[in-house]
Every structure is written in structure tokens, then in C-alpha cells.
Design an enzyme around this catalytic site. Structure first.
Site, PDB file in Angstrom:
ATOM      1  N   GLU A 199       0.525  -0.888   0.285  1.00 34.40           N
ATOM      2  CA  GLU A 199       0.166  -0.210  -0.179  1.00 34.40           C
ATOM      3  C   GLU A 199       1.275   1.341   0.304  1.00 34.40           C
ATOM      4  O   GLU A 199       0.504   2.246  -0.445  1.00 34.40           O
ATOM      5  CB  GLU A 199      -1.155   0.434   0.732  1.00 34.40           C
ATOM      6  CG  GLU A 199      -2.432  -0.956   1.427  1.00 34.40           C
ATOM      7  CD  GLU A 199      -3.080  -1.165   0.695  1.00 34.40           C
ATOM      8  OE1 GLU A 199      -2.778  -0.569  -0.672  1.00 34.40           O
ATOM      9  OE2 GLU A 199      -3.389  -2.189  -0.894  1.00 34.40           O
ATOM     10  N   SER A 242     -47.370 -24.574  43.869  1.00 38.05           N
ATOM     11  CA  SER A 242     -47.560 -24.396  45.979  1.00 38.05           C
ATOM     12  C   SER A 242     -46.075 -24.441  46.105  1.00 38.05           C
ATOM     13  O   SER A 242     -45.796 -24.174  47.375  1.00 38.05           O
ATOM     14  CB  SER A 242     -47.641 -25.763  46.152  1.00 38.05           C
ATOM     15  OG  SER A 242     -48.915 -26.388  46.923  1.00 38.05           O
TER      16      SER A 242
END
Length: 640
Positions: free
Chosen positions: A112, A385
Site C-alpha cells: 500500500e 404450591s
């Protein structure tokens, strides 16, 4: 012409590169080309000061000092195993430059910007060459961009290909190099650039392509990765190994031209066998019920943007193997219950360490792939319960009642608004005078309603709120029978507080959160508070041990001291077992998503207690047997 894709745009968008030589200019002689290149280079170099003055409306690059790129959030189990990653468009993990392989740094620079460490933001020769190419082509064909110019374009400018944008890049690049060092610019670039398949930055790319950290990339791997920058999806080895190898060869060749590697290193790199990883972005979670719960908590606490872009590192409270065992238990028993007539049953399981209130397992259904709905934390179901211990604790906390206090199981009626309410027991009969211990063990309804009336239903609601049950409740006569909606997480957390003798920390699936630099954002180290009376808590645990030894929960017995309670709602729509040992509390719920009856005669004691027993037996395999503390070890509260 080559192409390049960047971090702040869609992968298919392309921009020109400044590192291809003189394409499309064959009609110009070598001497003429050289003269024009030198001339344009001089013009560019001499005119940039004037351009810098004229571009008064360009972004202030000093803002980059406060720039934080979006990062992926990672969620781990308590042992550090990665469970999933969460991100938006950008799957990125930022790493410092010294954690990037020197091979990759050199390969990227060769590909690059071979003169990166020599120029001051622009490369006049490269820009001049690009101008010549573009003049000949009659449009933007080559960019002449340095790495610094690419970075400012990604961060500050639009992706529109135009000559004026190139000038803006050059100005901003010069400004940027005045405030950041070369290494800082390269580090930011490597973490910002797009590498294909939703990978942004070198670290996620290295893990995706080669299943390793960017720190350990070889020369061959580095050259292949550097070759991706120009067109990631095109040159990806996942798309075409042939093209990926072709770009790798080009990058290695450029490194030889720059004398950064030898011919032998070039040849060895080309011969190197490369083992590829796999695409990791947007993969599913290893434990979706856990990670979805974590994500929900993070979103609530920090917001959606922080979850998707904040780069958090989240350590959960669960062990992945333990969670997998819980999920397998749920699947196995789902099938068994189907064979017993409980068709279309769904199941949820939550296990909590009562000493820390850390969630150790959380299963929100029988198959997370078929349904992501998390019944462990999102489904409000009647506890039946299994609610009764909250009433008995409230009675014990008054100091007027003890486990062996007498209650009477006999016919009674109450006025509820305009209606007369006649409570009944599950078996339809009455057992007369009995102890509270026996009343709970046999799950008698009338004694617990009488006791709830005696201590006050609002007091029972206060107990529930203290235990973290936030569902709507009304002080109605049927409240002691569990006529409210609760989640399995709420039930497990409440029983865990009893098992810790009234000491409570907020139940959580998160141990700690840090940012990507290791700074602590959230620390959930337990900070227990005494929220319940210790004697009343121990007394509640004590009567629940009788449920296991002589009551409705005998099917859950596990050959060690344990306490728990069955739960069965009217019409058998929800059945439960919630129980605990000193080191682990677990709630198991079974029901149907359409809230229809499971099967006639389905009970928590008959069908859920065995699920609890199976899970706890496996979960406690290597955990020492421990006894509960006796109520006599705590001072009994004085009665008012």
C-alpha cells in the site's frame, strides 16, 4: 485499475489505489512521461501550502485524538471460553501495533505505501504519476493514496471518487502527520481497514482467515492478507484460493523489490502450507440462552450502541460445560415427558449459587434453535404450591410461629369482593390439626391460606418484593397458592436467599465487564446484604427438607441434605420443582407455551422432581456433601 474497500463503507464499494504502475498510458513516450511526472510532482509539492489555506472547511483532524473505532463485544464463560461475539456492521477487535506481526506490517506497507516512513503524508511522485494516468484516462483511474491519505478518507471524507476529494485527502494527510506519529497512524490504519467478510481490523481478519492472532502471522499468511485490502471479497481465499495466492505472490514480489525480504524468504513463503480458518462474523452463540440474557442486560444498562460498538469483554458466571449439561438434561427430559403424555411441553431450568447469587446455568427452553424465547427470564407462569414457603417464612419472621406450630386443615370460606371463596386441597379432603412442617410436606392448601390471612397478605407481598419477585400481586385470599406470575429465575433467586440464611446479592449472569484495554467497566463481585431474618430463613429451609424426606418431593431426593418444594397449578398448566442444597439452588418449570393443560394428573412431585434430581445429581457429582444450618444456631425473632 485496482480497487480498495474501507472500514466506513459497504464491502462492495471500491476506491482507486496509488500503487499500480502507469496503466493505460502506452501512447505516451517514456521521455515525455518522465517530464510530465517531474513537472506535476513539482506542482503538487509546491502548491500544497496554498491548498491547505484554501481548504478552510475541511474537518479538524485533531478530533482524531478522541476517536474510538467501533469494536466487537465478546462474551466469555467463567473459564474464559468465548461464547459469542456481538457487533453491528463492523466486526473489529482493536490491537496495539506491537501485537501485530512484523511480517504483516511489512507486507501491508509493501502493498500500500512502500515509502510510508519517508514521506510526510503524501508521496509527490505517486500523486504526480496518478495525475498523469487520470489526465490520459479522462477521469479518476488511479489515486496515488498513501496510507495516511487512506486513513483520513476513511475517517473524515466521503467515498465519492473525485479530484477535489484527492486534494482534500492530501491536505488532511499532511495535517494528520503533524499530530500523530507514523506508528500511531499505521496502528490506526491496520485496525480501521476492511479485510472482507465483515472483518474490520487486523485481529478479527487474522482470526477469521487463519484462526490465529495477528501477532503470530507468518510471512506467507501476511502477504496473502495484505493482498486482500485492494478487493477483499474478490481476493479472499474463502472465495478463490487461486486469486488469493496470486495476490500473495504480487505482495511478496513487491517486498523483494524493496529489499525487505530475500529471494529465499519469497520462495519459502510461497511454498508454505496455509491452514485456513472460517468466516466468524455473525456466527451463532455456543450458549444462546446465556448470551441473549447477557446481551439484554448490557443493552438495558449501557444502551444498544455500546453493546454493538463498545468493544466490551464480558465474563459470565456460567461454565460452558456445566451449561451444556443443563441444556442436555432439559432436552432429555422433554422427550421423556412427551412419552409420558405431556405433549408439546416446554421447560426452563435456572441454577444459582446461593453463596454468590451467580447464575450457574440458565436454560430457557428445550431447543434454542427452534425458539429463542427465553422462558427462564421472560415467561411469567404461576408457581402453584412452590409459592408457599414465602408465606411460611413471613409467619416465622413474626416470631409467633415455628416449624412445629399447629395449624388446622379444616373447611373454611372467605369473602373475596362479591364472591364467596371456598379453598380446597388438591385431594379434596381435610386432615385436621397438623404441624406447619407436615402441612408444607403434604402441600395442604387450607393451612397456608389461614396463615397468610393471619400474618397479612400485604406482609407476604413484602417478603416477595424483598426476595426480588417484582410481578404484580394483589393481597387476595388465593395468593398463598401462587396465583401470580413469576419467572424461573425469580424463583431460583428467592430460594437461594433462604439457602443463604437471608443473605442476598443481586442475581446475575455477569461477573465482570472490561473495555478492550482491560479497564473495568462493571464488577459484580458479590456484596451480600442480610435482607431476611436468619432464623426464619433457616426454619423455612428446615420445613422444606421434610418435603424431600416425607412429602410431595420425595422423588427429588438426592442422598444428601436438600430442601425444596413442588408446585402444581389448577388444571395442571404449570408444574414446578424448586429446591436447594447449601451450594446450589435450582428451579425447574414445565408447561406449554399456549398455557393449556399438560395432562390430567400432571404434578410437580411426579414429573418435575425427577428432572431436578437428575440435574442436581450430575451438577453435584464432585461437590462435597454439606449440611444446612439448624434454626437453633440463630436467635429467634421476638414476637410482637
Amino acid at each position: 485499475m485496482s480497487s480498495r474497500t474501507f472500514a466506513n463503507k459497504q464491502p462492495q464499494e471500491q476506491a482507486s489505489s496509488g500503487f499500480e504502475f502507469f496503466k493505460g498510458v502506452g501512447q505516451i513516450t517514456g521521455g515525455t512521461l518522465l517530464s510530465i511526472t517531474l513537472l506535476t510532482s513539482s506542482i503538487v509539492a509546491g502548491g500544497l501550502v496554498g491548498l491547505a489555506i484554501s481548504f478552510r472547511n475541511l474537518p479538524d483532524v485533531r478530533q482524531i485524538k478522541n476517536f474510538f473505532p467501533s469494536e466487537t463485544t465478546y462474551i466469555y464463560d467463567i473459564q474464559g471460553k468465548l461464547l459469542t461475539s456481538i457487533h453491528g456492521e463492523a466486526n473489529r477487535e482493536v490491537v496495539p501495533l506491537n501485537k501485530v506481526s512484523p511480517n504483516l506490517k511489512r507486507a501491508v506497507l509493501a502493498s500500500e505505501d512502500g515509502h510510508f516512513y519517508d514521506h510526510h503524508g503524501i508521496n509527490p511522485t505517486g500523486v504526480g504519476r496518478a495525475i498523469v494516468v487520470n489526465m490520459v484516462a479522462g477521469g479518476v483511474k488511479e489515486g496515488g493514496s498513501t496510507i495516511t491519505m487512506q486513513l483520513v478518507k476513511n475517517l473524515f471524507l466521503s467515498q465519492k471518487r473525485a479530484f477535489t476529494r484527492k486534494l482534500a485527502e492530501a491536505v488532511l494527510a499532511i495535517r494528520l502527520e503533524q499530530i500523530l506519529s507514523k506508528d500511531e497512524i499505521l496502528e490506526m490504519y491496520l485496525n480501521q481497514v476492511y479485510w472482507g467478510h465483515n472483518n474490520y481490523g487486523v485481529q478479527t481478519a487474522a482470526r477469521s482467515y487463519f484462526n490465529k492472532s495477528a501477532e503470530y502471522l507468518t510471512l506467507g499468511e501476511s502477504a496473502m492478507m495484505a493482498g486482500l485490502i485492494q478487493a477483499p471479497e474478490e481476493f479472499s481465499p474463502f472465495a478463490s484460493v487461486k486469486l488469493a495466492k496470486q495476490k500473495q505472490k504480487e505482495v511478496l514480489g513487491r517486498m523483494v523489490e524493496l529489499n525487505w525480504i530475500t529471494t529465499k524468504e519469497y520462495e519459502d513463503a510461497l511454498k508454505q502450507e496455509i491452514k485456513f480458518g472460517k468466516i466468524k462474523s455473525f456466527q451463532g452463540s455456543a450458549s444462546p440462552y446465556i448470551t441473549n440474557t447477557v446481551a439484554q442486560e448490557l443493552r438495558k444498562k449501557f444502551g444498544r450502541d455500546a453493546l454493538l460498538k463498545g468493544g466490551m469483554r464480558v465474563q459470565t458466571t456460567v461454565d460452558a460445560k456445566f451449561q451444556a449439561m443443563a441444556e442436555e438434561t432439559v432436552k432429555t427430559w422433554h422427550n421423556r415427558l412427551q412419552s409420558q403424555g405431556l405433549y408439546k411441553n416446554q421447560m426452563a431450568l435456572v441454577a444459582i449459587d446461593p453463596r454468590t447469587h451467580f447464575v450457574k446455568a440458565l436454560v430457557g427452553g428445550v431447543d434454542s434453535k427452534a425458539s429463542e424465547f427465553n422462558r427462564a427470564i421472560q415467561s411469567l407462569r404461576q408457581p402453584g404450591s412452590s409459592f408457599k414457603p414465602f408465606v411460611y417464612y413471613t409467619a416465622f419472621a413474626t416470631g409467633k410461629y415455628a416449624p412445629d406450630s399447629t395449624v388446622v386443615d379444616a373447611p373454611v370460606s372467605y369473602q373475596d369482593g362479591n364472591n364467596r371463596y371456598f379453598p380446597r386441597n388438591y385431594d379434596g379432603g381435610f386432615a385436621g390439626a397438623m404441624s406447619i412442617r407436615k402441612a408444607l410436606a403434604q402441600s395442604r392448601n387450607i393451612p397456608v391460606i389461614k396463615l397468610g390471612k393471619a400474618v397479612g397478605m400485604n406482609k407476604v407481598i413484602e417478603t416477595c418484593r424483598t426476595l426480588g419477585i417484582m410481578s404484580p400481586m394483589e393481597p387476595v385470599t388465593s395468593l398463598p397458592l401462587g396465583a401470580i406470575g413469576v419467572t424461573p429465575l425469580e424463583m431460583a433467586s428467592a430460594y437461594a436467599t433462604f439457602a443463604n440464611y437471608g443473605w442476598q446479592s443481586p442475581s446475575t449472569v455477569i461477573v465482570r465487564i472490561t473495555d478492550s484495554a482491560g479497564n473495568v467497566i462493571l464488577d459484580n463481585t458479590p456484596k451480600p446484604k442480610q435482607v431476611l431474618d436468619p432464623w426464619a430463613s433457616a426454619a423455612t429451609i428446615d420445613i422444606m427438607t421434610s418435603v424431600m424426606t416425607e412429602g410431595t418431593g420425595k422423588g427429588a431426593a438426592i442422598n444428601r441434605p436438600s430442601a425444596g418444594k413442588t408446585g402444581t397449578t389448577s388444571s395442571e398448566k404449570d408444574i414446578w420443582f424448586v429446591g436447594t442444597v447449601p451450594q446450589l439452588t435450582t428451579a425447574v418449570w414445565v408447561g406449554r407455551d399456549d398455557s393449556k393443560q399438560l395432562a390430567s394428573g400432571a404434578t410437580g412431585g411426579g414429573m418435575v422432581a425427577p428432572v431436578w434430581r437428575d440435574f442436581m445429581t450430575k451438577a453435584l457429582k464432585d461437590v462435597p456433601v454439606e449440611k444446612f444450618k439448624s434454626p437453633s444456631q440463630f436467635p429467634r425473632p421476638k414476637s410482637n
